[in-house]
Design a protein around this motif. Sequence first.
Motif, PDB file in Angstrom:
ATOM      1  N   LEU A 161      -5.655  -2.869  -2.449  1.00 15.50           N
ATOM      2  CA  LEU A 161      -5.785  -1.455  -2.776  1.00 15.50           C
ATOM      3  C   LEU A 161      -7.245  -1.035  -2.669  1.00 15.50           C
ATOM      4  O   LEU A 161      -7.584  -0.012  -2.081  1.00 15.50           O
ATOM      5  N   ARG A 162      -8.104  -1.916  -3.177  1.00 18.26           N
ATOM      6  CA  ARG A 162      -9.549  -1.600  -3.146  1.00 18.26           C
ATOM      7  C   ARG A 162     -10.034  -1.464  -1.707  1.00 18.26           C
ATOM      8  O   ARG A 162     -10.727  -0.528  -1.348  1.00 18.26           O
ATOM      9  N   ILE A 184      -7.452   2.824  -2.152  1.00 19.15           N
ATOM     10  CA  ILE A 184      -6.344   3.516  -2.837  1.00 19.15           C
ATOM     11  C   ILE A 184      -6.621   3.456  -4.329  1.00 19.15           C
ATOM     12  O   ILE A 184      -6.808   2.375  -4.882  1.00 19.15           O
ATOM     13  N   GLN A 185      -6.682   4.591  -4.982  1.00 21.16           N
ATOM     14  CA  GLN A 185      -7.176   4.667  -6.363  1.00 21.16           C
ATOM     15  C   GLN A 185      -6.071   4.564  -7.417  1.00 21.16           C
ATOM     16  O   GLN A 185      -6.319   4.771  -8.596  1.00 21.16           O
ATOM     17  N   THR A 186      -4.851   4.245  -7.004  1.00 22.89           N
ATOM     18  CA  THR A 186      -3.749   4.138  -7.968  1.00 22.89           C
ATOM     19  C   THR A 186      -4.088   3.143  -9.074  1.00 22.89           C
ATOM     20  O   THR A 186      -4.402   1.984  -8.781  1.00 22.89           O
ATOM     21  N   ILE A 228      -2.978  -7.684  -4.854  1.00 19.52           N
ATOM     22  CA  ILE A 228      -2.710  -6.242  -4.735  1.00 19.52           C
ATOM     23  C   ILE A 228      -3.974  -5.447  -5.055  1.00 19.52           C
ATOM     24  O   ILE A 228      -4.351  -4.516  -4.326  1.00 19.52           O
ATOM     25  N   ARG A 231      -8.375  -0.664   0.832  1.00 24.50           N
ATOM     26  CA  ARG A 231      -7.874   0.570   1.463  1.00 24.50           C
ATOM     27  C   ARG A 231      -8.358   1.804   0.699  1.00 24.50           C
ATOM     28  O   ARG A 231      -7.936   2.908   0.987  1.00 24.50           O
ATOM     29  N   ALA A 282       0.849  -1.199   0.000  1.00 27.11           N
ATOM     30  CA  ALA A 282       0.000   0.000   0.000  1.00 27.11           C
ATOM     31  C   ALA A 282       0.879   1.243   0.000  1.00 27.11           C
ATOM     32  O   ALA A 282       0.696   2.150  -0.822  1.00 27.11           O
ATOM     33  N   CYS A 294       2.292   1.901  -3.341  1.00 33.68           N
ATOM     34  CA  CYS A 294       1.359   2.283  -4.410  1.00 33.68           C
ATOM     35  C   CYS A 294       0.720   3.647  -4.182  1.00 33.68           C
ATOM     36  O   CYS A 294       0.437   4.382  -5.131  1.00 33.68           O
ATOM     37  N   VAL A 295       0.488   3.987  -2.908  1.00 31.49           N
ATOM     38  CA  VAL A 295      -0.337   5.158  -2.631  1.00 31.49           C
ATOM     39  C   VAL A 295       0.294   6.429  -3.219  1.00 31.49           C
ATOM     40  O   VAL A 295       1.515   6.598  -3.202  1.00 31.49           O
ATOM     41  N   LEU A 315      -3.817   0.261 -11.569  1.00 31.91           N
ATOM     42  CA  LEU A 315      -2.993  -0.945 -11.468  1.00 31.91           C
ATOM     43  C   LEU A 315      -2.927  -1.634 -12.822  1.00 31.91           C
ATOM     44  O   LEU A 315      -3.965  -1.826 -13.468  1.00 31.91           O
TER      45      LEU A 315
END
Lengths: 717, 538
Positions: free
Chosen positions: A337-338, A342-344, A333, A340, A309, A312-313, A346
């Motif tokens: 990410l989802r 986190i909109q990065t 991953i 958390r 995280a 990626c964040v 992928l």
Amino acid sequence: MEVSFSKEIEALRLGAGDTFHGEGILAITKGLLQSGVAYVGGYQGAPVSHLLDVMVQAKPYMDELGVHVEACSNEASAAAMLGASIHYPLRGAVTWKSIVGTNVAADALSNLSSPGVKGGVLIVVGEDYGEGASVIQERTHAYALKSGMCLLDPRPDLGVMVNMVEHGFRLSEHSNMPCMMELRIRTCHVRGSFECKNNLAPAISTRALMEEPAGFDYMRLAHPPVTFRHEKLKGDERLPAARRYIAENRLNELIPGTHADLGIVVQGGLYNALVRSLQQLGLADAFGATDIPLLVLNVAYPLVPEQVADFCVGKRAVLVVEEGQPEYIEQEIATLLRRRDIQTPLHGCDMLPAAGEYGVEVLATGLAQFAQRYLPQHAQDSAQGWLVGNRERRAAVATQLEAPLPARPPSFCIGCPERPVFAALKLAQQDSGPVHIAADIGCHAFGTFEPFSMGHSILGYGMSLASRAGVSPMMQRRALSIMGDGGFWHNGLLTGVQSALFNGDDAVLLIFKNGYTSATGTQDIISTPDDEMKAHAVDKQQSLVDKNQTIESTLKGLGVQWLRTVHTYHVDKMRKTLNNAFTSDFNGLKVIIAEGECQLERQRRIKPWIASLLKKGKRVVRVKYGVDEDVCNGDHACIRLSGCPTLTIKDNPDPLKVDPVAVVIDGCVGCGLCGENAHAATLCPSFYRAEVVQNPKWHERLLHSLRGAVVRALQPA
Amino acid sequence: MTTMNRTQPITLLVCALGGEGGGVLTEWLVDTARHAGYAAQSTSIPGVAQRTGATTYYIEVFPVPLTELGGRRPVFSLSPVPGALDAIVSSELLETTRQIGNGMSAPQRTLVITSSGRTLTTVERMRPGDGRTDAQRLLDVVKAFSREHHVFDMGTVAREAGTVVSAVMLGAIAGSGLFPFPREAYEQVVRGGDTSAPEKLSKMAAASLRGFSKAFDIVGTPRAQAALVTRLLSSQGDEAPVQPTLSAEVARAFPPPVHDMLALGHARLVDYQDETYAALYLERLQQVLAAERASDSAGAHGFAVTREMARWLALWMAFDDIVRVAELKSRASRAQRVRNEVKAADDDIVKVYDHFKPGAPEFAALLPASLAHRVTAWDRRRKTPFALPLKVGSHSVAGMASLRVLASLRWLRKRGSRFAEEQALIERWLAAVVQGTRADWRLGHEIALCGRLIKGYGSTNEHGKRNLLHVIDHLAVAPLPDGSPAARSAAIAAAREAALADEAGTALDATLVRHGAPPRPVIAQPIRWMKRPPAATP
């Protein structure tokens, strides 16, 4: 054994201050000793055979350290051996070829992982995936996920690999999880160096024995009701412990890059290929300094969610470089990410192919897309030129060649004892009609290639007899199962023979008794002729496998009634025996033992022997076969029955004829197949057997000179 | 970034076959680099390729000495990168081309050092005709897709030096100057650290060094390379057979383009039977010549039909039988050839055992038709056909004597049943050629070329004759959907190629059907019948 490791064994003794130079898999072996491993087991198979081979040959040194080495009968027994680490603080390591070996070991691995381990456990698997692989293409990763084992995937740098071996044991002890280490083919064979440490003699060892067994502890059994508790422990305690250890010891490597708003997550094993691809795109330098930050997963499972995280964040995009399918890491991953939020963005299999090895070109192609999208300002002209150039060149060569080049698969060695059996089988099928052939794993699988092209299915090592159980009841003609002695002991005896006998199957089994597991490097098995036998053999040229009757007595003991033993080079006899088995009135299990010692092992014995005899000026007879070029009919039927590398063709010396003639080139070991085939198949009479007598005795000379005179008188020019 | 950071490793792909010591070679290279003070890495994918399959090794060396790297370590690739190789070194021409076909070699960058030698693949060897890949075509690819190329027979160099090809390859690499190592660095490693004088070295190391330096010179000094190549070519040429000459009147009777082949054919038949038989050959050939003159009076095609017939007619008329084989195997020249082939030293004794397995047909062949018929009938009645597996020691008095006796039965051949049969078949073919040629030159030419289908002994020979006659009957004579000579010629050409493609004749039958002719009739063959009964219904 095929290779002698005397040099490598010396390398195992190196200590602090020394530098090890050699192959990756041997570095791993050294790493095991540096970690104080107490017992080592496994089953041979490329690319990890050497690990066990070296340890077996290094027995004296292993005894010195008190390390027990077991050459297990198959991967299941190797995995079961790890049970020692459930109760006792023993570090154990086993090795095998994966995916196949892991499949065989799966049951024991589940039952090991459930109670968990006290002593560190490391399973070194040769990830036989991609170019040069010899098995079905699957990932070992799935086993780590389903059984709750850690999966190490070290960067292919000897120092890192050895370091990860040592960490692997500690990680296993911290988390109670067994650790797997996957090593790809080229990683096993990479030549490099690392700074050694001293080897650690294990605290408990064959020299320092335990006095008492552990007390009874139901929690250590893989048996309900505690299995339900184990299942909870995996998630509640073991994974978190493992993640803590991985994070605290920085097992995964964070490599910063100038474009901090981008990132690549890569399996450790693919690091070098990735860096080279970045270099090709002008995004990294010769020393791995990269423009795009990397998260190198030397531990492919479990991931450390916080670490991923944090990586990626805030980035504009992250690319996951993960070889093989399914893309477990990418999926995990994406999930974390989802969760958390986190909109990065992928990327992974949308830019990289889902299947096949990730070579530099493949990676670069995917990376180019990634760069195009997120680094539009970065010039790619040279890289694109290179990629396009490759494509165009391949097309250009293909057009210039017109026809595709003939493949060159591995084949039976010169003088291999298994080749004649396929010749006999080809002839037998001309008599009794074509039969369903259940093939198996081993050198005899080369019978599936030209010139024999035989075999309908391969279901696994030692599985041929079992794999025809559903076929033969449905077919008018009998089915033939082919199995090597390696496969027979690996599991064919139980899955095949025992089952066929119990069910009273009408089956034909042909066992290649060549005395070794030859395809993996001629390791010894229980039916290998013992060394004293070889030492005392008067004529060291002859096959000695008949001296060990373990297979025969086992089959008889099991109740096999129809059992024939045929020397493989007797093609005509083998042909008759096969016909007999195909057409006999006996409806039970019919076993043919094709007896002939592995030619590699024979030559290893013969060459020094002959040399010593010649040195002493003793009489030596050398046999070579040949073809009379003016008699050969240029039809090459002999080659279609043999395929021996030394039986080839050359331009026809007869100016009238156009088709090439057969010729026996240097390297012929005089196995006799050419002559046997000439008779069995009534080939053209062009074959001759030449016996060259070196250092003949005086009376031999005399006789020969007299005889020669008469013969010459009879001969026309 | 500094220029050195942009510096790329020197990359080398080595192609070898299993058992050629590629592993040793890479170990040598890595050790040489280490001793010379450079960072290097090698990988390989042997797998089961050690069993004579194709295998590759990959080496990278960083061109800047370790001392100047300030402790930094280059990251090497584990696999060769297509189009990013500095050199490809290969011990086998087809494998070289295979890698080039994989896109490995870049014409702007890659140096290709390859052996001119071929180790034929099984598929190339097993074809009934000539399945070999055209070596010239392979060489053209090497030339077209390399920056610079060196081609020489590594196998021969290795043999002459008494070593293995890996040492030769190392010499070639060293000689090319690909890596920044001095020659001594390589030699040191080959010596295995043994610094003693060449004569004191272990046999193996000494041989390796010989091979090394030969190859070093070949690649290092182009002149030496040229010299070696010419020497190799000349050494191959020395077996050229002596060209027989024609009598003046025979020469007059035939146009010059036919002479060489005619002379060979005539000589063959005199050697095979006698002058009268050779005369029959000439007479048969005259028919062909007449027909060809009729359809191509100007000789625009260089009398190719007659020329080809001179070849194939001679071969068929000199059909192989036990008499012929005994004759060939009992010659002194043959005994000498065997000695050379097995590389026997002068005071070695060589015993030669010949494998024969004559069956009833072989004996019947020498008997008059009536008797022969009875023998074959008897043979057919047997459960398994009669055959006499023999191992005749042609080095022994008894063996040689029996061969000579058999060979002396030449007179019997002419009275034998097979002789008659063969003559009849030859006449049928000859007639087809003559008619074909008169109808259309190309048609005749194609039928003549079908003589190639006749080969050898026993079943192979029967098989070939069946195919030939079937082709003649159904493609040359019988009505076809498109019966034009052009169409027939094309069909026959296709059928001939197909007949040499595979043993079973699958390709041939397909071709026949494609051109509107029936496939060959299935030949009855005894099969040991085994039929498991289906499960009985209760």
